[in-house]
Design a protein around this motif. Structure first.
Motif, PDB file in Angstrom:
ATOM      1  N   TYR A  62      11.317  -3.206   4.108  1.00 36.25           N
ATOM      2  CA  TYR A  62      10.764  -1.576   4.293  1.00 36.25           C
ATOM      3  C   TYR A  62      11.738  -0.608   4.688  1.00 36.25           C
ATOM      4  O   TYR A  62      11.114   0.268   4.832  1.00 36.25           O
ATOM      5  CB  TYR A  62       9.509  -2.110   5.345  1.00 36.25           C
ATOM      6  CG  TYR A  62       8.895  -3.127   5.084  1.00 36.25           C
ATOM      7  CD1 TYR A  62       7.739  -2.976   4.177  1.00 36.25           C
ATOM      8  CD2 TYR A  62       8.864  -4.492   5.748  1.00 36.25           C
ATOM      9  CE1 TYR A  62       7.051  -3.842   3.765  1.00 36.25           C
ATOM     10  CE2 TYR A  62       7.986  -5.528   5.273  1.00 36.25           C
ATOM     11  CZ  TYR A  62       7.198  -5.169   4.395  1.00 36.25           C
ATOM     12  OH  TYR A  62       6.256  -6.251   3.931  1.00 36.25           O
ATOM     13  N   GLY A  63      12.799  -1.062   4.687  1.00 32.36           N
ATOM     14  CA  GLY A  63      13.726   0.229   4.575  1.00 32.36           C
ATOM     15  C   GLY A  63      14.826  -0.030   5.858  1.00 32.36           C
ATOM     16  O   GLY A  63      14.887  -1.043   6.432  1.00 32.36           O
ATOM     17  N   PRO A  64      15.756   1.006   6.104  1.00 25.80           N
ATOM     18  CA  PRO A  64      16.877   0.809   7.217  1.00 25.80           C
ATOM     19  C   PRO A  64      15.962   0.907   8.646  1.00 25.80           C
ATOM     20  O   PRO A  64      14.918   1.575   8.621  1.00 25.80           O
ATOM     21  CB  PRO A  64      17.594   1.983   6.924  1.00 25.80           C
ATOM     22  CG  PRO A  64      16.682   2.930   6.214  1.00 25.80           C
ATOM     23  CD  PRO A  64      15.872   2.392   5.366  1.00 25.80           C
ATOM     24  N   LEU A 110       2.408   5.487   5.604  1.00 25.42           N
ATOM     25  CA  LEU A 110       2.560   4.057   5.823  1.00 25.42           C
ATOM     26  C   LEU A 110       3.897   3.335   5.448  1.00 25.42           C
ATOM     27  O   LEU A 110       4.156   2.348   5.783  1.00 25.42           O
ATOM     28  CB  LEU A 110       1.547   3.234   4.867  1.00 25.42           C
ATOM     29  CG  LEU A 110       0.003   3.605   5.231  1.00 25.42           C
ATOM     30  CD1 LEU A 110      -1.081   3.158   4.021  1.00 25.42           C
ATOM     31  CD2 LEU A 110      -0.210   3.011   6.532  1.00 25.42           C
ATOM     32  N   LYS A 111       4.901   4.083   4.704  1.00 34.17           N
ATOM     33  CA  LYS A 111       6.123   3.745   4.255  1.00 34.17           C
ATOM     34  C   LYS A 111       7.231   3.831   5.483  1.00 34.17           C
ATOM     35  O   LYS A 111       6.564   4.539   6.306  1.00 34.17           O
ATOM     36  CB  LYS A 111       6.467   4.324   3.061  1.00 34.17           C
ATOM     37  CG  LYS A 111       5.880   3.923   1.659  1.00 34.17           C
ATOM     38  CD  LYS A 111       6.352   4.731   0.352  1.00 34.17           C
ATOM     39  CE  LYS A 111       5.641   4.189  -0.646  1.00 34.17           C
ATOM     40  NZ  LYS A 111       6.206   4.940  -1.939  1.00 34.17           N
ATOM     41  N   GLY A 112       7.933   2.935   5.564  1.00 32.52           N
ATOM     42  CA  GLY A 112       9.174   2.954   6.407  1.00 32.52           C
ATOM     43  C   GLY A 112       8.866   2.258   7.680  1.00 32.52           C
ATOM     44  O   GLY A 112       7.879   1.508   7.602  1.00 32.52           O
ATOM     45  N   SER A 126       4.533  -7.857   6.680  1.00 36.33           N
ATOM     46  CA  SER A 126       3.452  -6.852   5.897  1.00 36.33           C
ATOM     47  C   SER A 126       2.448  -6.012   6.598  1.00 36.33           C
ATOM     48  O   SER A 126       2.110  -6.762   7.679  1.00 36.33           O
ATOM     49  CB  SER A 126       2.729  -7.651   4.929  1.00 36.33           C
ATOM     50  OG  SER A 126       1.876  -7.039   4.203  1.00 36.33           O
ATOM     51  N   GLY A 127       2.057  -4.883   6.101  1.00 35.58           N
ATOM     52  CA  GLY A 127       1.099  -4.067   6.922  1.00 35.58           C
ATOM     53  C   GLY A 127      -0.040  -4.967   6.756  1.00 35.58           C
ATOM     54  O   GLY A 127      -1.052  -4.735   7.682  1.00 35.58           O
ATOM     55  N   VAL A 165       0.918  -0.028  11.331  1.00 38.99           N
ATOM     56  CA  VAL A 165       1.529  -0.758  10.013  1.00 38.99           C
ATOM     57  C   VAL A 165       3.044  -0.587   9.783  1.00 38.99           C
ATOM     58  O   VAL A 165       3.879  -1.587   9.431  1.00 38.99           O
ATOM     59  CB  VAL A 165       0.965  -0.112   8.823  1.00 38.99           C
ATOM     60  CG1 VAL A 165       1.585  -0.451   7.288  1.00 38.99           C
ATOM     61  CG2 VAL A 165      -0.511  -0.575   8.628  1.00 38.99           C
ATOM     62  N   ARG A 166       3.464   0.675  10.099  1.00 36.51           N
ATOM     63  CA  ARG A 166       4.999   0.820  10.444  1.00 36.51           C
ATOM     64  C   ARG A 166       5.776   0.082  11.364  1.00 36.51           C
ATOM     65  O   ARG A 166       6.899  -0.399  11.192  1.00 36.51           O
ATOM     66  CB  ARG A 166       5.444   2.348  10.465  1.00 36.51           C
ATOM     67  CG  ARG A 166       4.913   3.221   9.338  1.00 36.51           C
ATOM     68  CD  ARG A 166       5.674   4.613   9.583  1.00 36.51           C
ATOM     69  NE  ARG A 166       5.366   5.063  10.683  1.00 36.51           N
ATOM     70  CZ  ARG A 166       4.487   5.995  11.045  1.00 36.51           C
ATOM     71  NH1 ARG A 166       3.442   6.114  10.268  1.00 36.51           N
ATOM     72  NH2 ARG A 166       4.394   6.636  12.380  1.00 36.51           N
TER      73      ARG A 166
END
Length: 197
Positions: A119-121, A17-19, A88-89, A79-80
Motif C-alpha cells: 500500500y506504499g511507503p 483511501l490510498k496510502g 486490506s481495507g 482503511v489507511r
C-alpha cells in the motif's frame, strides 16, 4: 504526530483511501474526535430548553453535525490504518460481525509495517515515507554505523539471555571480583588507579 496534526491530516485526506496512516495519526484523531464529541454533547445539553419542542433537523445540534462530518474521514483513516499494517481495507467490514470490533481494535493497535508494503511507503515524519527526508537506514537516525551493512537479528536478545543463564566460569568470577575491588579502591577509598606499565 500530535493531536492537532493528526486531526488536520485526517481532515485533509477526507476522501483518501490510498496510502497509509500511522498508529499515532489514528489514535490522536480518535482522541480529538471524542473530546470534540463530548464538548458538542455538553454544549447541546447546555442549550437544551425543555419548554421548546425537540427539533428533528439533525443540523440543529452540534453533536449530530460533528457525527455527520466525521462519518467519511473516520472510515478512510481506518482503511489507511489497516493498510499501514499490510491488511486490506475490506477488513473494516469485520466490524459488522458480532464481536468483530475486537479484531478490528487489535489491527488498529498493531505497529506500523516499517518497510514499504503493498500500500506504499511507511508514513513516518512530516514528509511521508521518511524521517525529514532521511532514509530509514541512515546512520544519523539510528546512531549505529553498522545499520546499513548488518541486518538486525531479532533473536540476539534471546541469545544474551541464554548466555546470562549459563553458570559463570571461575575465570569470569575472578575477573568480576577484580573489577569490583578496583572500583571500590578507586571510588570509596579514593585510591588512584594503578597505571599499567
Amino acid at each position: 504526530m500530535g493531536p492537532f496534526a493528526a486531526l488536520d491530516s485526517v481532515m485533509s485526506k477526507y476522501f483518501t483511501l490510498k496510502g497509509r496512516a500511522q498508529r499515532s495519526e489514528y489514535w490522536w484523531y480518535q482522541l480529538m474526535y471524542f473530546i470534540i464529541l463530548i464538548a458538542a454533547l455538553s454544549f447541546d445539553a447546555y442549550l437544551y430548553d425543555p419548554f421548546q419542542p425537540i427539533s428533528l433537523n439533525p443540523f440543529a445540534y452540534f453533536t449530530s453535525c460533528w457525527l455527520l462530518v466525521n462519518i467519511i474521514p473516520h472510515f478512510t483513516v481506518t482503511v489507511r490504518r489497516l493498510h499501514d499494517t499490510d491488511k486490506s481495507g475490506f477488513w473494516w467490514l469485520i466490524g459488522i460481525v458480532p464481536f468483530g470490533w475486537i479484531v478490528l481494535l487489535v489491527f488498529m493497535i498493531l505497529p506500523s509495517d516499517p518497510r514499504e508494503n503493498s500500500y506504499g511507503p511507511p508514513p513516518f515524519g512530516p514528509l511521508g515515507s521518511t524521517y525529514a527526508g532521511h532514509d530509514l537506514n541512515d546512520v544519523s537516525l539510528t546512531g549505529n554505523r553498522q545499520a546499513t551493512s548488518k541486518p538486525h537479528n531479532p533473536y540476539a536478545a534471546y541469545a544474551n539471555l541464554e548466555r546470562a543463564r549459563q553458570p559463570a566460569s571461575p575465570e569470569l568470577i575472578a575477573a568480576r571480583k577484580e573489577q569490583v575491588s578496583a572500583l571500590y579502591q578507586q571510588r570509596v577509598l579514593g585510591n588512584k588507579p594503578v597505571a599499567e606499565g
